[in-house]
Design a protein around this motif. Sequence first.
Motif: not given
Length: 85
Positions: A39-43, A45
């Motif tokens: 949930k902390k991962v910044v995926w 765009t």
Amino acid sequence: MRKKDAPTRKRSEATSEHEDPYKAKNPVQFVKQSVDELKKVVWPTWAQTLAMFGAVLTFVLIMIAIVGVLDFAFGWGLLKLFGSN
């Protein structure tokens, strides 16, 4: 620059055994911890993903061309040096 929260540990403290706060006691806890971390991962765009894919594809194609030219040149040179039947 961010200030450190705590002083740097001494070497003797760093090499001694310490308790891992993320060590799971069972598989269910491991899965919960894994989900929390994901949930902390910044995926990226979709546009970023396409741009990175394009950069990697370009690099790979350039490397294929370089290796192909070198293979052809060394093969040609060896055939000229040692002759062919």
